[in-house]
Enzyme design. Structure first.
Site, PDB file in Angstrom:
ATOM      1  N   TYR A   1      -0.471   4.630  13.830  1.00 13.05           N
ATOM      2  CA  TYR A   1      -0.048   4.506  12.439  1.00 13.05           C
ATOM      3  C   TYR A   1       1.433   4.138  12.334  1.00 13.05           C
ATOM      4  CZ  TYR A   1       2.055   5.695   8.066  1.00 13.05           C
ATOM      5  OH  TYR A   1       2.826   5.624   6.943  1.00 13.05           O
TER       6      TYR A   1
ATOM      7  N   GLU B   1       9.496   7.364   8.749  1.00 20.07           N
ATOM      8  CA  GLU B   1       8.077   7.499   9.072  1.00 20.07           C
ATOM      9  C   GLU B   1       7.817   8.700   9.985  1.00 20.07           C
ATOM     10  OE1 GLU B   1       5.484   6.190   7.875  1.00 20.07           O
ATOM     11  OE2 GLU B   1       6.374   4.634   6.653  1.00 20.07           O
TER      12      GLU B   1
ATOM     13  N   ASP C   1      -2.473   5.531   6.242  1.00 18.25           N
ATOM     14  CA  ASP C   1      -2.096   6.949   6.236  1.00 18.25           C
ATOM     15  C   ASP C   1      -3.091   7.688   5.342  1.00 18.25           C
ATOM     16  OD1 ASP C   1      -1.400   6.313   3.632  1.00 18.25           O
ATOM     17  OD2 ASP C   1       0.634   7.103   3.752  1.00 18.25           O
TER      18      ASP C   1
ATOM     19  N   CYS D   1      -3.989   7.357  -7.438  1.00 19.14           N
ATOM     20  CA  CYS D   1      -5.273   7.652  -6.795  1.00 19.14           C
ATOM     21  C   CYS D   1      -5.169   8.982  -6.043  1.00 19.14           C
ATOM     22  CB  CYS D   1      -5.653   6.518  -5.848  1.00 19.14           C
ATOM     23  SG  CYS D   1      -7.373   6.538  -5.318  1.00 19.14           S
TER      24      CYS D   1
ATOM     25  N   CYS E   1     -12.657  -1.179  -7.885  1.00 14.91           N
ATOM     26  CA  CYS E   1     -13.004   0.101  -7.241  1.00 14.91           C
ATOM     27  C   CYS E   1     -14.460   0.466  -7.488  1.00 14.91           C
ATOM     28  CB  CYS E   1     -12.075   1.197  -7.758  1.00 14.91           C
ATOM     29  SG  CYS E   1     -12.369   2.813  -6.994  1.00 14.91           S
TER      30      CYS E   1
ATOM     31  N   CYS F   1      -4.694   2.537 -12.967  1.00 14.26           N
ATOM     32  CA  CYS F   1      -4.772   1.927 -11.639  1.00 14.26           C
ATOM     33  C   CYS F   1      -4.757   0.407 -11.725  1.00 14.26           C
ATOM     34  CB  CYS F   1      -6.027   2.399 -10.924  1.00 14.26           C
ATOM     35  SG  CYS F   1      -6.180   1.735  -9.241  1.00 14.26           S
TER      36      CYS F   1
END
Length: 346
Positions: free
Chosen positions: A121, A38, A139, A191, A207, A201
């Site tokens: 985060y 990360e 993120d 996406c 969505c 998707c």
């Protein structure tokens, strides 16, 4: 919105990316591996990080070994990955985990945020992925997915609060780490910022942006400001096959990294005149200024550099300077900005 998590996790179980720091679906990943990946992934692509991650794990398989490594060695192996404050904080954090937590990462967001270099985060990502805590992970990829799901009209960065609240509303209590990684994979591969693959998707039926047909409008961003250009002269001083390098101060841009001595990196419309830049040369005398220009882009500015070269008949002791064999420059860990400048030398 529980259906969003259900549909997404079903997709993730079969379509997930195979990344070296990940555990199998439903399993807990090693906290050290998650933390290392990360930190490296901040503002850096998966393709770039994978090689560095494997190298760091080979050199320092545990947080204890990383904490025991000299900072200079960590910075050297980090060279080329950029954002060097991450490497300094990585080393500082490893020592904190070993010295203050007996080598074990805290399993709460609050405890993780108290460690050096870990912000909101990263703390949420480690808590969810390594410890299965229902943390809200957001993120850049997740930001895009959620803003489209909800057609959030607020402009970034003001929209971050609404995006996080919307993410919290769909984050499940079970498998929150897999859910976060599934959202990352969705944003990375389906996406996408341009030409999203909406027909593929797994949560497309939920969505709002897809229903309206305006997916690429989200997230709404402020007009991008043009980056300023800073210009400088760097100095190549050579003696008997060795080059004079500078060990940069620990604080500031490229802190603690090796580089060439140079004039200050100043925003200006042209390069410093000879009378100006020679005042910053590590030694007096005649320098040959080369015509070619090296260009490198940092987060907040572009850097343009020219190279002044000189040969000396004795190895001088220069404050903050050290001599390194020309033939082994690739081994010293020059940041990319200086590697580009070095290549100006014929």
């Amino acid at each position: 919105m529980a259906e969003v998590a259900k549909d997404l996790l079903g997709w993730y179980d079969t379509e997930r990316r195979d990344l070296p720091w990940r555990a199998a679906p439903g399993k807990h990943a090693n906290p050290y591996n998650v933390w290392l990946s990360e930190v490296m992934l901040q503002q850096t692509t998966v393709a770039t990080v994978t090689t560095y991650y494997q190298k760091f794990l080979n050199l320092w398989p545990t947080v204890h070994e990383l904490a025991a490594a000299p900072l200079e060695e960590v910075l050297k192996e980090w060279a080329g990955l950029g954002y060097y404050a991450r490497a300094r904080n990585l080393h500082k954090c490893a020592r904190s985990v070993v010295d203050e937590h007996d080598g074990k990462f805290p399993d709460t967001e609050t405890g993780l945020r108290a460690l050096p270099g870990i912000g909101d985060y990263t703390a949420a990502a480690i808590a969810a992925i390594a410890f299965d805590k229902p943390a809200v992970v957001v993120d850049g990829n997740i930001e895009r997915v959620v803003s489209r799901l909800n057609r959030i009209e607020d402009q970034l960065p003001a929209a971050k609060k609404a995006i996080k609240a919307a993410t919290a509303g769909i984050t499940p209590n079970k498998r929150p780490g897999d859910f976060a990684q599934a959202m990352m994979d969705l944003g990375s591969g389906i996406c996408t910022p341009k030409n999203p693959k909406c027909l593929l998707c797994p949560i497309g039926i939920h969505c709002n942006a897809r229903a309206a047909g305006d997916m690429e409008r989200f997230p709404v961003k402020a007009p991008r400001k043009q980056k300023p250009v800073r210009r400088a002269i760097s100095f190549w001083l050579e003696h008997d096959g060795h080059i004079l390098l500078e060990r940069r101060p620990d604080q500031g841009l490229l802190g603690g990294m090796p580089g060439l001595f140079s004039t200050p990196w100043v925003e200006r419309t042209d390069f410093p005149a000879s009378g100006e830049w020679q005042e910053h040369a590590p030694v007096d005398g005649e320098w040959l200024l080369l015509d070619e220009v090296a260009r490198h882009t940092f987060t907040h500015f572009h850097l343009e550099s020219r190279l002044a070269v000189k040969t000396t008949d004795r190895r001088l002791n220069i404050r903050q300077g050290f001599w390194h064999p020309h033939s082994a420059l690739d081994e010293v860990g020059l940041p990319t900005a200086f590697s580009k400048i070095v290549r100006l030398k014929p």
